[in-house]
Design an enzyme around this catalytic site. Structure first.
Site, PDB file in Angstrom:
ATOM      1  N   GLY A   1      50.731  33.319  43.659  1.00 23.04           N
ATOM      2  CA  GLY A   1      51.177  34.589  44.225  1.00 23.04           C
ATOM      3  C   GLY A   1      52.679  34.571  44.450  1.00 23.04           C
TER       4      GLY A   1
ATOM      5  CB  CYS B   1      50.991  28.359  41.801  1.00 24.26           C
ATOM      6  SG  CYS B   1      52.756  28.674  41.847  1.00 24.26           S
ATOM      7  CE1 TYR B   2      52.134  31.881  49.507  1.00 25.51           C
ATOM      8  CE2 TYR B   2      49.889  32.711  49.246  1.00 25.51           C
ATOM      9  CZ  TYR B   2      51.031  32.549  50.020  1.00 25.51           C
ATOM     10  OH  TYR B   2      51.069  33.051  51.291  1.00 25.51           O
TER      11      TYR B   2
ATOM     12  CG  HIS C   1      50.320  29.041  36.732  1.00 29.07           C
ATOM     13  ND1 HIS C   1      49.655  29.931  37.537  1.00 29.07           N
ATOM     14  CD2 HIS C   1      51.577  28.948  37.232  1.00 29.07           C
ATOM     15  CE1 HIS C   1      50.458  30.365  38.478  1.00 29.07           C
ATOM     16  NE2 HIS C   1      51.638  29.791  38.322  1.00 29.07           N
TER      17      HIS C   1
ATOM     18  CD  GLU D   1      46.453  30.243  35.856  1.00 30.30           C
ATOM     19  OE1 GLU D   1      46.201  29.040  36.076  1.00 30.30           O
ATOM     20  OE2 GLU D   1      47.240  30.906  36.549  1.00 30.30           O
TER      21      GLU D   1
ATOM     22  CG  ASP E   1      34.451  49.974  26.217  1.00 33.24           C
ATOM     23  OD1 ASP E   1      34.393  48.941  25.537  1.00 33.24           O
ATOM     24  OD2 ASP E   1      35.505  50.437  26.685  1.00 33.24           O
TER      25      ASP E   1
ATOM     26  CE  LYS F   1      37.472  47.768  23.935  1.00 34.41           C
ATOM     27  NZ  LYS F   1      37.346  49.117  24.535  1.00 34.41           N
TER      28      LYS F   1
END
Ligand code: XMP
Length: 511
Positions: free
Chosen positions: A56, A83-84, A171, A173, A229, A367
């Protein structure tokens, strides 16, 4: 919630949704939660196996910085701070945090200690990670133990000696962290002992049951656009309630050239009962004089509902309206955790007084997950991989007022763009591509005469789920052909520009 679940607590990082995505890619269900009232929400959810505290923009020392409910550490649920999230874990358990002189952003190399935690199993040392921080943990003492260091960050990761707490400054991710997926997988399966159950078959079974429980014996109306969708939502509903489903395809006049007939043809043999409504005049009338993007979206959202209400009354009683709303639509329309970016027509664009109860079987999916679901449900290849098209249609690709002549320009230019992309086989690789009427007029010269006409932009992006996107480097000769054709064939345009912005900082659509 039936699946083992990992909760990502949102502290405002732009990578938050990506953490959720990566976990789902590893076969475990994951949700993003606001950082308040976490303990209260946990009590009702026995399936939560792990918690990730996201990064963050704040510093833990700021007076209004979001905090961690410290009782969370008593639950015994493994926690990974990123991180944060790491700084919060450290600060709130008594370690000190310092400001680094220069904010660190980019790839750096970390060295693992001799016996790092389970989080680093099968991670080589050294390994490259993405750092993006202004603060870092300054000093460490027991019960915290360092797992890795870099030259600029002495405590790049750490774990707690007795509690299941883990923390990384970098990070895991993002793709630029080489072993990020191994690390997340270790957290899920070695530390949280989560079961891999987030598969397409399980999603189908679960959603079919959820739909049956929700609608019981009632008839359901489904808003069908012909996009992936709503088509996938229709197949799921059909599987669940068979002929109690009626699909309504509204032609709002803001569709691409030939789209209405193409949609009807491609779903011809799908066993779906589809009714087509021509509501062109009504939508275009409602948009007269409207220039604000949010107003356009809300007017279109309202008109959709009003048409569904009026037309459905003519054919029976429908308490339920099903839509192909995605998780992305919900996040971008603004939730308690995410700021509103734009009102997606089927979420934030809906009027307050809706006569239906909504059925939204895809609302937890991204998606690409919906596409996989489409494949699993037997949807035709070209429908599964059709480029996304927004519900408000070409209206949000016309900056300023939507008039019949401006609509014609976008429709014709989009058709040319699609034709040229198909010839160059770019339609197979580019995620989304379209033209935008920019609302700017410029001076040109055609023949021997001066022109003063509209500027049209070409947009082509690569993306996986629409949450982030990179502009696509369309080869110059193809751009040149498209530009020449549009100028020659579409009346009212004298200049073409190419949009070279990614998302963020831009969005994919211009409005
Ligand atoms: P943005 O413009 O927000 O778009 O970057 C992300 C993806 O969502 C599509 N989009 C919409 N789809 N209703 C939809 O069904 C909407 O109101 C809407 N707005 C944007 C957009 O085309 C892109 O694929």
């Amino acid at each position: 919630m039936l699946h083992d679940t990992i909760i990502v607590i949102d502290y405002g990082s732009q990578y938050n949704h990506l953490i959720t995505r990566r976990i789902r890619d590893l076969g475990v269900y994951s949700e993003l939660w606001h950082h308040s009232d976490v303990c209260a929400k946990l009590k009702d959810n026995p399936h939560i196996k792990g918690i990730i505290l996201s990064g963050g923009p704040n510093s833990v020392y700021e007076s209004n910085a979001p905090t961690l409910e410290i009782e969370l550490l008593d639950y015994g649920i493994p926690i990974l701070g990123i991180c944060y999230g790491m700084q919060l874990l450290a600060y709130q358990t008594g370690l000190s945090i310092k400001k680094v002189l220069h904010r660190e952003y980019g790839r750096s190399e970390i060295e693992l200690t001799h016996s790092p935690s389970l989080l680093f199993q099968n991670v080589p040392s050294p390994t490259k990670v993405l750092m993006s921080h202004g603060d870092q943990v300054e000093n460490i003492h027991l019960p915290w133990i360092v797992d890795s260091s870099s030259t600029t960050c002495k405590i790049a990761s750490m774990h707690h000696q007795t509690l299941p707490l883990y923390a990384v400054q970098f990070h895991p991710e993002v793709q630029s962290t080489d072993d990020g997926m191994t690390l997340l997988s270790n957290f899920l399966f070695l530390i949280c002992k989560a079961t891999k159950s987030w598969t397409m078959d399980s999603i189908i079974q679960e959603e079919v049951k959820r739909i049956q429980d929700q609608v019981q014996d009632h008839h359901v109306l489904l808003g069908l656009s012909g996009g992936v969708d709503s088509s996938v939502a229709a197949l799921l509903l059909h599987k669940a309630i068979k002929d109690k489903l009626t699909c309504m395809f509204i032609d709002h006049g803001l569709l691409r050239q030939d789209e209405a007939s193409e949609v009807m043809t491609s779903l011809e043999d799908s066993h779906l009962h589809i009714i087509k409504i021509d509501a062109k005049d009504r939508f275009l009338q409602a948009l007269v004089g409207i220039t604000d993007p949010e107003d356009k979206r809300k007017i279109i959202g309202t008109q959709f509902i009003r048409v569904f209400e009026e037309e459905s009354r003519k054919i029976g009683q429908f308490r339920y309206l099903a839509q192909g709303t995605l998780y992305t639509d919900i996040i971008e329309s603004g939730t308690s955790t995410a700021q509103k970016i734009k009102s997606h027509h089927n979420v934030g664009g809906l009027p307050k007084d809706v006569d239906f109860i909504l059925v939204e079987p895809l609302k937890t999916l991204f998606k690409d997950e919906v596409r996989k679901l489409g494949v699993a449900l037997g949807l035709k290849h070209h429908l599964v991989y059709r480029q996304p098209f927004p519900g408000p249609g070409l209206a949000i690709r016309i900056m300023g007022e939507v008039t019949p002549s401006r609509l014609r320009i976008v429709m014709q230019s989009d058709f040319i763009l699609r034709e040229e992309f198909s010839k160059a086989l770019l339609n197979e690789t580019v995620w989304q591509y379209f033209t935008v009427l920019t609302g700017v007029k410029t001076v040109g010269v055609m023949g021997d005469g001066r022109t003063y006409e509209e500027v049209l932009a070409i947009r082509a992006v690569h993306s996986v789920d629409g949450m982030t996107a990179q502009f696509y480097p369309v080869p110059y000769p193809i751009l040149e052909t498209i530009s020449r054709r549009i100028i020659n064939e579409v009346q009212g345009v004298n200049r073409i520009v190419y949009d070279i912005t990614s998302k963020p900082p831009a969005t994919i659509e211009w409005e």
